[in-house]
Design a protein around this motif. Structure first.
Motif, PDB file in Angstrom:
ATOM      1  N   SER A 165      32.600  28.154  34.016  1.00  0.00           N
ATOM      2  CA  SER A 165      33.859  28.882  33.866  1.00  0.00           C
ATOM      3  C   SER A 165      34.517  28.590  32.531  1.00  0.00           C
ATOM      4  O   SER A 165      34.439  27.465  32.016  1.00  0.00           O
ATOM      5  N   SER A 177      39.852  31.137  32.987  1.00  0.00           N
ATOM      6  CA  SER A 177      39.489  31.692  34.292  1.00  0.00           C
ATOM      7  C   SER A 177      39.935  30.713  35.375  1.00  0.00           C
ATOM      8  O   SER A 177      40.205  29.546  35.103  1.00  0.00           O
ATOM      9  N   ASN A 223      32.137  32.689  34.859  1.00  0.00           N
ATOM     10  CA  ASN A 223      33.483  33.123  35.234  1.00  0.00           C
ATOM     11  C   ASN A 223      34.331  33.179  33.976  1.00  0.00           C
ATOM     12  O   ASN A 223      34.602  32.154  33.358  1.00  0.00           O
TER      13      ASN A 223
END
Length: 185
Positions: A61, A65, A102
């Motif tokens: 990620s 995010s 992500n």
């Protein structure tokens, strides 16, 4: 499994991603850079959504995010230890690895869509069909039209109660335009 996305496209995406986003864990940057240096390994990489359903997967990620910083899944084991995943990546480079990234991606970038593959391990109950998506869009659109119409009717009633003829005609014209737009859809 044969590669449906070329190594060239995957490299271009990873370079673009590293240039445009900052990951929550620096080890993720190392892993992605390692992938750039190994074409044979990159052939076995699949960028997917919902990677946790896959038998061997990583989730990474970016700082902007809400996703977990890092997860590695292998069989029934899940760990946040990026070094273990890197070790597994090097030892089993001939096995498919599924990676979920992500990051804020609205609207989806062309670079990401060029490498995103369908997750073959996604449970069928989670897959939204095109027909379901279209039905949901139609329901949402109809609900919005009904809401807008009800709001305009309430405002028209208010204009009548106040004797505001100009506002009444203005709102009536808006209501008529809304109904015409609804009939075109």
């Amino acid at each position: 499994m044969t590669a449906s996305v070329s190594v060239v496209d995957k490299k271009a995406f990873v370079r673009w991603f590293l240039k445009n986003y900052q990951l929550k864990r620096r080890e993720c940057v190392w892993i992605l850079n390692y992938l750039l240096s190994n074409d044979e390994l990159l052939k076995r990489i699949r960028f997917v959504e919902e990677a946790h359903y896959c038998p061997r997967a990583m989730v990474m990620s970016t700082v902007d995010s809400t996703g977990v910083p890092f997860r590695f899944y292998k069989g029934n084991v899940m760990t946040a230890d990026a070094e273990k995943s890197f070790h597994d990546l090097r030892l089993h480079e001939h096995e498919d690895m599924y990676i979920q990234l992500n990051f804020p991606n609205t609207p989806p970038s062309a670079q990401y869509l060029a490498v995103l593959e369908e997750n073959p391990y996604m449970p069928e109950t989670l897959i939204v069909s095109e027909k379901d998506r279209l039905l949901a869009e139609e329901l949402l659109s109809n609900s919005l039209l009904v809401f807008q119409e009800e709001k305009l009717l309430a405002q028209i009633d208010e204009a009548l109660d106040q004797g505001d003829e100009e506002r009444f005609y203005e709102l009536s014209n808006l209501l008529q335009a809304l109904k015409e737009t609804a009939n075109l859809q």
